[in-house]
Design a protein around this motif. Structure first.
Motif, PDB file in Angstrom:
ATOM      1  N   SER A   2       0.847  -1.205   0.000  1.00 31.55           N
ATOM      2  CA  SER A   2       0.000   0.000   0.000  1.00 31.55           C
ATOM      3  C   SER A   2       0.880   1.251   0.000  1.00 31.55           C
ATOM      4  O   SER A   2       2.076   1.181   0.283  1.00 31.55           O
ATOM      5  CB  SER A   2      -0.922  -0.006   1.217  1.00 31.55           C
ATOM      6  N   PRO A   4       2.145   4.381   1.633  1.00 33.23           N
ATOM      7  CA  PRO A   4       2.163   4.828   3.032  1.00 33.23           C
ATOM      8  C   PRO A   4       1.603   6.242   3.187  1.00 33.23           C
ATOM      9  O   PRO A   4       1.550   7.010   2.229  1.00 33.23           O
ATOM     10  CB  PRO A   4       3.649   4.805   3.389  1.00 33.23           C
ATOM     11  N   SER A   5       1.170   6.550   4.384  1.00 30.02           N
ATOM     12  CA  SER A   5       0.658   7.895   4.653  1.00 30.02           C
ATOM     13  C   SER A   5       1.107   8.298   6.057  1.00 30.02           C
ATOM     14  O   SER A   5       0.476   7.961   7.049  1.00 30.02           O
ATOM     15  CB  SER A   5      -0.876   7.863   4.565  1.00 30.02           C
ATOM     16  N   VAL A   6       2.223   8.980   6.110  1.00 29.45           N
ATOM     17  CA  VAL A   6       2.808   9.344   7.403  1.00 29.45           C
ATOM     18  C   VAL A   6       2.896  10.867   7.482  1.00 29.45           C
ATOM     19  O   VAL A   6       3.436  11.498   6.572  1.00 29.45           O
ATOM     20  CB  VAL A   6       4.235   8.744   7.534  1.00 29.45           C
ATOM     21  N   THR A  11       7.184  12.692  12.924  1.00 25.90           N
ATOM     22  CA  THR A  11       8.329  11.773  12.977  1.00 25.90           C
ATOM     23  C   THR A  11       9.414  12.322  13.909  1.00 25.90           C
ATOM     24  O   THR A  11       9.503  13.536  14.138  1.00 25.90           O
ATOM     25  CB  THR A  11       8.961  11.592  11.573  1.00 25.90           C
ATOM     26  N   GLU A  72      11.474   7.312   7.750  1.00 27.15           N
ATOM     27  CA  GLU A  72      10.282   7.318   8.611  1.00 27.15           C
ATOM     28  C   GLU A  72       8.980   7.524   7.825  1.00 27.15           C
ATOM     29  O   GLU A  72       7.935   7.024   8.225  1.00 27.15           O
ATOM     30  CB  GLU A  72      10.415   8.398   9.693  1.00 27.15           C
ATOM     31  N   LYS A  74       8.566   6.329   5.027  1.00 29.55           N
ATOM     32  CA  LYS A  74       8.515   5.092   4.221  1.00 29.55           C
ATOM     33  C   LYS A  74       8.632   5.384   2.715  1.00 29.55           C
ATOM     34  O   LYS A  74       7.855   4.873   1.898  1.00 29.55           O
ATOM     35  CB  LYS A  74       7.231   4.296   4.511  1.00 29.55           C
ATOM     36  N   ASP A  77       8.880   2.271   0.540  1.00 32.29           N
ATOM     37  CA  ASP A  77       7.605   1.599   0.227  1.00 32.29           C
ATOM     38  C   ASP A  77       6.833   2.393  -0.823  1.00 32.29           C
ATOM     39  O   ASP A  77       6.180   1.822  -1.704  1.00 32.29           O
ATOM     40  CB  ASP A  77       6.716   1.497   1.482  1.00 32.29           C
ATOM     41  N   ALA A  78       6.900   3.719  -0.715  1.00 31.94           N
ATOM     42  CA  ALA A  78       6.164   4.561  -1.669  1.00 31.94           C
ATOM     43  C   ALA A  78       6.699   4.356  -3.081  1.00 31.94           C
ATOM     44  O   ALA A  78       5.937   4.252  -4.048  1.00 31.94           O
ATOM     45  CB  ALA A  78       6.274   6.033  -1.263  1.00 31.94           C
ATOM     46  N   ASN A 354      -4.463  11.898   4.323  1.00 29.98           N
ATOM     47  CA  ASN A 354      -5.572  11.431   5.160  1.00 29.98           C
ATOM     48  C   ASN A 354      -6.769  12.366   5.032  1.00 29.98           C
ATOM     49  O   ASN A 354      -7.770  12.189   5.737  1.00 29.98           O
ATOM     50  CB  ASN A 354      -5.135  11.373   6.629  1.00 29.98           C
ATOM     51  N   ASN A 475       3.412  14.066   2.436  1.00 25.64           N
ATOM     52  CA  ASN A 475       2.185  13.288   2.651  1.00 25.64           C
ATOM     53  C   ASN A 475       1.006  13.851   1.844  1.00 25.64           C
ATOM     54  O   ASN A 475      -0.119  13.951   2.341  1.00 25.64           O
ATOM     55  CB  ASN A 475       1.841  13.247   4.153  1.00 25.64           C
TER      56      ASN A 475
END
Ligand code: F6P
Length: 520
Positions: A2, A4-6, A11, A72, A74, A77-78, A354, A475
């Motif tokens: 997925s 990420p959404s940080v 952080t 942090e 990610k 992953d993104a 978000n 984000n």
């Protein structure tokens, strides 16, 4: 997998960066004095690119904290999510896969098919075997499109002007009638080919321009000759057919190609016509090489990631709102407008992934123009103004026409400016405060062996991945553009008032007065 959404501000790296920001910032010259290895430490050689970030305020601590921030949020992953086709453009429920258009290591069959269609078409136009309605070969190609359907091809065709063949390439974008009429001046309907480029095939400017040009053409030729002079690039095949384009003349693209990243798709047809398909493919291959660098290199040595992190430091911690891009070649005169769409349409967002309103700075304002012209225009403000303006200096070791004296002078300026921005008038005794240059002004230097289709592809992809990296850290969703959509809807309301000559209810007082003034 997925996306990420940080929230970056939550952080520990962000906290650390804020602490580092609170310290007194060392001056660039002091950083060099303290570390004899600094130039090498913050420079990277990758293929034909040498990127020197040492004239920025990066220190080991800041760099480590920025790298920790990337971890942090990610970023890894993104990147994986993007390259594996996850619908990371969530607000439009689309994948973002413009890199697949240039992935010669593992090409999608549908992409290969369109590339082969582009090759056949562009070769026919260049060789003269594609004939206009009176049997003459094509001399002029007009790209009708706007935004991503214009800026990328226009920029590349200009940048590679020295590689161009005999075809004259024109770009019509603005809905302004004067632009269309001026563009048609001197064109021969017997030897001109029009490429209508619109991913959506609903864009007001492009459709209106295409209709006007179609009417102009029909003053000179019969309707059944349209197929010899009009082709289209779009995802909206039914709308293209409705417009009257021959289905054989349609070049498709896909919803996973964003408009501002589409020059790698059939949107680049005018480029293939201008420089030939093989050279166009070189452009794609250069971008693919940068994709591989981006996905396979540690963040510490990663060019797009490093440039993105430095930009985050200035934008989010040192209060820089804008960034200048200064290419030292007139061939890149259209690079900045292209980057403005790519970067500002992507990262000009105020709501996070978000759906929450953001309370930190996002998209940088990008501006600039070519050196040395820019030195005689706005450099005064960069040297002595009150704002921090990090600047990317882009230069080429070799010029295109072996003009050694000119090239030496150009490069002397290119290097001297970044030096002057760093040192200012330090150490000089001056008789006036007005002559003082404080220096300490940050720059990145991107020195490339030579401007070629391949290196240009790399350079464009460098900025694409930089903006993506920043969007991940902030984000935000970099791949939608709802702000622009709103403008499209609003213009429809004002147009119906202008056409009817009446001002409908619901406008604010200023807008209503302007509409009335227009009708006077
Ligand atoms: O400017 C907004 C935008 O949606 C861009 O993203 C796009 O490049 C441009 O309009 C043109 O859109 P289309 O290719 O669909 O005509």
């Amino acid at each position: 997998m997925s996306f990420p959404s940080v929230n970056p501000t939550g952080t520990s790296a962000w906290k650390r960066l804020s602490e580092l920001r609170a310290n007194e910032q060392p001056r660039l010259q002091d950083l060099f004095k303290a570390d004899p290895e600094r130039a090498a430490r913050y420079s990277m050689q990758w293929e034909d690119f040498y990127v020197d970030c040492s004239k920025t305020h990066l220190t080991q601590e800041i760099h480590e904290a920025l790298l920790a921030l990337a971890e942090e949020v990610k970023l890894d992953d993104a990147i994986k999510a993007q390259f594996s086709g996850v619908h990371i453009n969530q607000t439009e429920d689309r994948a973002v896969m413009h890199m697949a258009l240039r992935n010669f290591s593992d090409m999608k069959p549908e992409v290969a098919e369109v590339l082969s269609q582009m090759k056949t078409f562009s070769e026919a136009v260049i060789s003269g075997s594609w004939k206009g309605h009176t049997g003459k070969s094509i001399t002029d190609v007009v790209n009708i499109g706007i935004g991503g359907s214009d800026l990328g091809p226009d920029m590349v065709v200009e940048a590679l002007r020295n590689q161009r063949n005999h075809l004259n390439i024109h770009f019509v974008s603005n809905v302004e009638g004067d632009h269309v009429v001026e563009s048609l001046k001197g064109l021969d309907p017997e030897t001109t080919l029009f490429i209508i480029v619109s991913k959506s095939f609903t864009t007001q400017e492009t459709l209106m321009n295409a209709q006007t040009i179609r009417k102009w053409f029909l003053q000179h030729a019969a309707e059944d000759q349209i197929a010899k002079h009009f082709v289209a690039v779009s995802t909206n095949i039914p709308a293209v057919k409705d417009f009257g384009i021959d289905p054989n003349n349609i070049f498709t693209m896909w919803d996973w190609v964003g408009g501002r990243f589409s020059l790698w798709s059939a949107v680049g047809l005018s480029i293939a016509c201008a420089i030939g398909y093989d050279q166009y493919e070189e452009l794609l291959r250069g971008a693919h090489a940068m994709d591989q660098h981006f996905t396979q290199t540690s963040f510490e040595q990663n060019l797009p990631v490093t440039l993105a992190l430095i930009s985050i430091w200035y934008n989010n911690f040192l209060g820089a709102e804008s960034e200048a891009v200064i290419p030292y070649t007139q061939y890149l005169t259209k690079l900045v407008p292209y980057l403005q769409q790519a970067i500002m349409e992507s990262n000009g967002k105020g709501v996070d992934r978000n759906g929450d309103v953001i309370n930190y700075q996002t998209g940088t304002i990008v501006w600039g123009s070519t050196g040395t012209n820019a030195q005689h225009a706005f450099f005064q403000l960069i040297h002595q103004g009150t704002k921090v303006i990090p600047a990317d200096f882009i230069g080429f070791k070799k010029d295109q026409h072996n003009q050694k004296a000119h090239q030496d002078a150009l490069m002397a300026n290119f290097i001297a400016q970044t030096q002057a921005l760093m040192t200012g008038t330090d150490g000089q005794s001056l008789d006036s405060p007005f002559k003082v240059f404080t220096g300490d002004r940050p720059t990145n230097t991107i020195l490339i062996d030579e401007l070629s289709p391949n290196s240009l592809g790399k350079l464009i992809a460098l900025y694409e991945h930089k903006l993506f990296t920043q969007g991940v850290i902030w984000n935000i969703f970099s791949y939608d553009q709802w702000g622009v959509q709103l403008g499209k809807v609003l213009a429809k309301n004002t147009l119906s008032d202008i056409e009817s000559g009446s001002v409908s209810a619901g406008h604010d007082a200023s807008t209503a007065a302007l509409l009335r003034k227009l009708g006077e």
